[in-house]
Write a protein that holds these residues in place. Structure first.
Motif, PDB file in Angstrom:
ATOM      1  N   ASN A   1       0.787  -1.232   0.000  1.00  0.00           N
ATOM      2  CA  ASN A   1       0.000   0.000   0.000  1.00  0.00           C
ATOM      3  C   ASN A   1       0.824   1.290   0.000  1.00  0.00           C
ATOM      4  O   ASN A   1       0.262   2.375  -0.077  1.00  0.00           O
ATOM      5  CB  ASN A   1      -0.938   0.027   1.207  1.00  0.00           C
ATOM      6  CG  ASN A   1      -0.203  -0.078   2.532  1.00  0.00           C
ATOM      7  OD1 ASN A   1       0.272  -1.156   2.882  1.00  0.00           O
ATOM      8  ND2 ASN A   1      -0.101   1.020   3.272  1.00  0.00           N
ATOM      9  N   LEU A   2       2.152   1.202   0.081  1.00  0.00           N
ATOM     10  CA  LEU A   2       2.987   2.396   0.140  1.00  0.00           C
ATOM     11  C   LEU A   2       3.715   2.644  -1.188  1.00  0.00           C
ATOM     12  O   LEU A   2       4.199   1.705  -1.832  1.00  0.00           O
ATOM     13  CB  LEU A   2       4.023   2.278   1.261  1.00  0.00           C
ATOM     14  CG  LEU A   2       3.476   2.158   2.684  1.00  0.00           C
ATOM     15  CD1 LEU A   2       4.630   2.045   3.676  1.00  0.00           C
ATOM     16  CD2 LEU A   2       2.587   3.350   3.035  1.00  0.00           C
ATOM     17  N   TYR A   3       3.778   3.925  -1.564  1.00  0.00           N
ATOM     18  CA  TYR A   3       4.444   4.330  -2.804  1.00  0.00           C
ATOM     19  C   TYR A   3       5.340   5.532  -2.519  1.00  0.00           C
ATOM     20  O   TYR A   3       4.920   6.480  -1.849  1.00  0.00           O
ATOM     21  CB  TYR A   3       3.414   4.701  -3.880  1.00  0.00           C
ATOM     22  CG  TYR A   3       2.622   3.526  -4.381  1.00  0.00           C
ATOM     23  CD1 TYR A   3       2.967   2.889  -5.566  1.00  0.00           C
ATOM     24  CD2 TYR A   3       1.533   3.038  -3.667  1.00  0.00           C
ATOM     25  CE1 TYR A   3       2.240   1.800  -6.036  1.00  0.00           C
ATOM     26  CE2 TYR A   3       0.806   1.951  -4.115  1.00  0.00           C
ATOM     27  CZ  TYR A   3       1.165   1.333  -5.297  1.00  0.00           C
ATOM     28  OH  TYR A   3       0.456   0.252  -5.753  1.00  0.00           O
ATOM     29  N   TYR A   4       6.573   5.478  -3.049  1.00  0.00           N
ATOM     30  CA  TYR A   4       7.490   6.614  -2.951  1.00  0.00           C
ATOM     31  C   TYR A   4       7.295   7.512  -4.177  1.00  0.00           C
ATOM     32  O   TYR A   4       7.381   7.045  -5.312  1.00  0.00           O
ATOM     33  CB  TYR A   4       8.942   6.148  -2.902  1.00  0.00           C
ATOM     34  CG  TYR A   4       9.329   5.442  -1.629  1.00  0.00           C
ATOM     35  CD1 TYR A   4       9.646   6.178  -0.479  1.00  0.00           C
ATOM     36  CD2 TYR A   4       9.391   4.054  -1.571  1.00  0.00           C
ATOM     37  CE1 TYR A   4      10.021   5.531   0.693  1.00  0.00           C
ATOM     38  CE2 TYR A   4       9.761   3.404  -0.399  1.00  0.00           C
ATOM     39  CZ  TYR A   4      10.071   4.150   0.724  1.00  0.00           C
ATOM     40  OH  TYR A   4      10.436   3.510   1.895  1.00  0.00           O
ATOM     41  N   VAL A   5       7.038   8.780  -3.941  1.00  0.00           N
ATOM     42  CA  VAL A   5       6.930   9.768  -5.011  1.00  0.00           C
ATOM     43  C   VAL A   5       8.158  10.663  -4.957  1.00  0.00           C
ATOM     44  O   VAL A   5       8.352  11.425  -4.006  1.00  0.00           O
ATOM     45  CB  VAL A   5       5.650  10.610  -4.870  1.00  0.00           C
ATOM     46  CG1 VAL A   5       5.660  11.776  -5.848  1.00  0.00           C
ATOM     47  CG2 VAL A   5       4.406   9.743  -5.083  1.00  0.00           C
ATOM     48  N   PHE A   6       9.028  10.545  -5.962  1.00  0.00           N
ATOM     49  CA  PHE A   6      10.224  11.375  -6.056  1.00  0.00           C
ATOM     50  C   PHE A   6       9.913  12.583  -6.948  1.00  0.00           C
ATOM     51  O   PHE A   6       9.240  12.442  -7.973  1.00  0.00           O
ATOM     52  CB  PHE A   6      11.384  10.582  -6.651  1.00  0.00           C
ATOM     53  CG  PHE A   6      11.852   9.445  -5.791  1.00  0.00           C
ATOM     54  CD1 PHE A   6      12.920   9.598  -4.918  1.00  0.00           C
ATOM     55  CD2 PHE A   6      11.213   8.209  -5.844  1.00  0.00           C
ATOM     56  CE1 PHE A   6      13.342   8.550  -4.118  1.00  0.00           C
ATOM     57  CE2 PHE A   6      11.633   7.145  -5.054  1.00  0.00           C
ATOM     58  CZ  PHE A   6      12.700   7.320  -4.181  1.00  0.00           C
ATOM     59  N   THR A   7      10.408  13.751  -6.567  1.00  0.00           N
ATOM     60  CA  THR A   7      10.146  14.970  -7.337  1.00  0.00           C
ATOM     61  C   THR A   7      11.442  15.704  -7.663  1.00  0.00           C
ATOM     62  O   THR A   7      12.423  15.614  -6.921  1.00  0.00           O
ATOM     63  CB  THR A   7       9.211  15.922  -6.567  1.00  0.00           C
ATOM     64  OG1 THR A   7       9.772  16.205  -5.282  1.00  0.00           O
ATOM     65  CG2 THR A   7       7.830  15.307  -6.409  1.00  0.00           C
ATOM     66  N   ALA A   8      11.426  16.432  -8.775  1.00  0.00           N
ATOM     67  CA  ALA A   8      12.586  17.213  -9.222  1.00  0.00           C
ATOM     68  C   ALA A   8      12.159  18.639  -9.516  1.00  0.00           C
ATOM     69  O   ALA A   8      11.196  18.868 -10.263  1.00  0.00           O
ATOM     70  CB  ALA A   8      13.203  16.586 -10.475  1.00  0.00           C
TER      71      ALA A   8
END
Length: 343
Positions: free
Chosen positions: A125-132
């Motif tokens: 159920n967990l997701y890592y959202v990486f941003t730039a």
């Protein structure tokens, strides 16, 4: 006689079980690959645009709230049902509503790869959202940051529609950084490498995402220094970074005025980037033009680099032969495969 019987029986069973085991492994491996592909079957992008690939062919879909100039990402579950999508600043759920805490992420709608999403290998159920951030520039179009960060989405929150965990929102990783984010499967088949490039350096930062979380970066010093050489607001940070389908090669583009593309080898065991090749491109005839998009063919034998210019000037796709061998031979293989004067 009993010993001989056991030996014969053992040999026969090995002959029977070995191909059966191979078949079982192949079957379940195919199932895993299919499940992973289903997670990319819904794509929202551009100006309220969307495509559904669940039927095997792209079908236009509506309802998307996304309006972005550049980077975006979407993620579905293993059955191809949409979970959420984003432009790197806002996350919308499957009902196209903004997640309660899914606002003010540290990406930017004018960042080449403003965001990328990686499922937590240790969770359902967990997701890592990486941003730039855009152009590594504090204050660029109002953004208060200049690097790579991550946030965690828990799909159990908000009645099963998902939400960003407040305590795990906009966690900085490295800055200043370019607009480049790329991810590839670790050699163990479970973990994922997420790779970024620091600004004003020639340093790659490779983060291993595992069931234990996000590792300290593997830092590789290789290739050209990505820096402002006289452009507008560090435009050299602009441009894509992509892995080849087999994860063994990595390509990137640096926009005006560096106007170069680079090709590397990648070790998906260690996260180390090596063997840099600077790809030959024609000189820029415009003060604000250069390579922007990069992508490999499905079999990894060809690399494509998009030379982007303003409308009215040539926009070109170049092809390089990855099987040519040496750096000289790869550069010599450059072929123009498309040209137009539109955007």
């Amino acid at each position: 006689m009993r010993v001989d019987f056991i030996q014969v029986f053992t040999k026969v069973m090995k002959r029977i079980l070995k191909p059966l085991l191979v078949f079982i492994l192949a079957y379940f491996s195919a199932g895993i690959c299919t499940a992973q592909h289903q997670e990319t079957n819904i794509w929202y992008f551009g100006n309220h645009a969307g495509l559904d690939f669940n039927s095997g062919s792209p079908v236009a879909i509506s309802g998307g709230q996304l309006v972005t100039l550049e980077g975006c990402f979407s993620i579905s579950n293993s059955s191809g049902q949409l979970l959420f999508y984003s432009d790197g600043t806002t996350i919308w759920d499957r009902n196209h509503d903004t997640m309660p805490e899914g606002k003010n992420l540290w990406g930017h709608k004018s960042s080449t790869q403003s965001g990328i999403v990686v499922k937590d290998p240790g969770s359902n159920n967990l997701y890592y959202v990486f941003t730039a951030a855009a152009q590594a520039n504090i204050g660029f179009q109002g953004q208060p940051h200049n690097g790579i960060a991550y946030s965690v989405v828990d799909m159990n929150l908000n009645g099963g529609l998902g939400d960003v965990i407040v305590a795990q929102k906009n966690i900085p990783l490295v800055g200043p950084a370019t607009e480049k984010l790329a991810a590839v499967r670790h050699c163990n088949g479970t973990d994922v490498w997420v790779v970024a490039h620091k600004w004003n350096t020639n340093e790659f930062y490779a983060y291993q995402v595992s069931a234990s979380g996000i590792s300290a970066p593997v830092i590789t010093v290789v290739g050209l220094v990505h820096q402002d050489v006289g452009s507008f607001q560090a435009a050299e940070t602009i441009g894509y970074m992509k892995f080849s389908p087999d994860g063994r090669r990595l390509a990137l583009a640096c926009f005006s005025q560096m106007s170069v593309a680079e090709l590397f080898d990648f070790n998906n065991v260690t996260g180390v980037v090596s063997n840099p090749i600077t790809l030959n491109l024609p000189p820029s005839t415009n003060g604000y033009a250069g390579p922007y998009g990069v992508s490999f063919s499905p079999d990894g034998s060809r690399l494509y680099v998009v030379w982007h210019d303003f409308p009215g000037n040539p926009n070109i796709i170049y092809q390089y032969d990855m099987t040519a061998g040496s750096a000289v031979a790869i550069n010599a293989s450059r072929t123009m495969v498309a040209l137009n004067n539109s955007n």
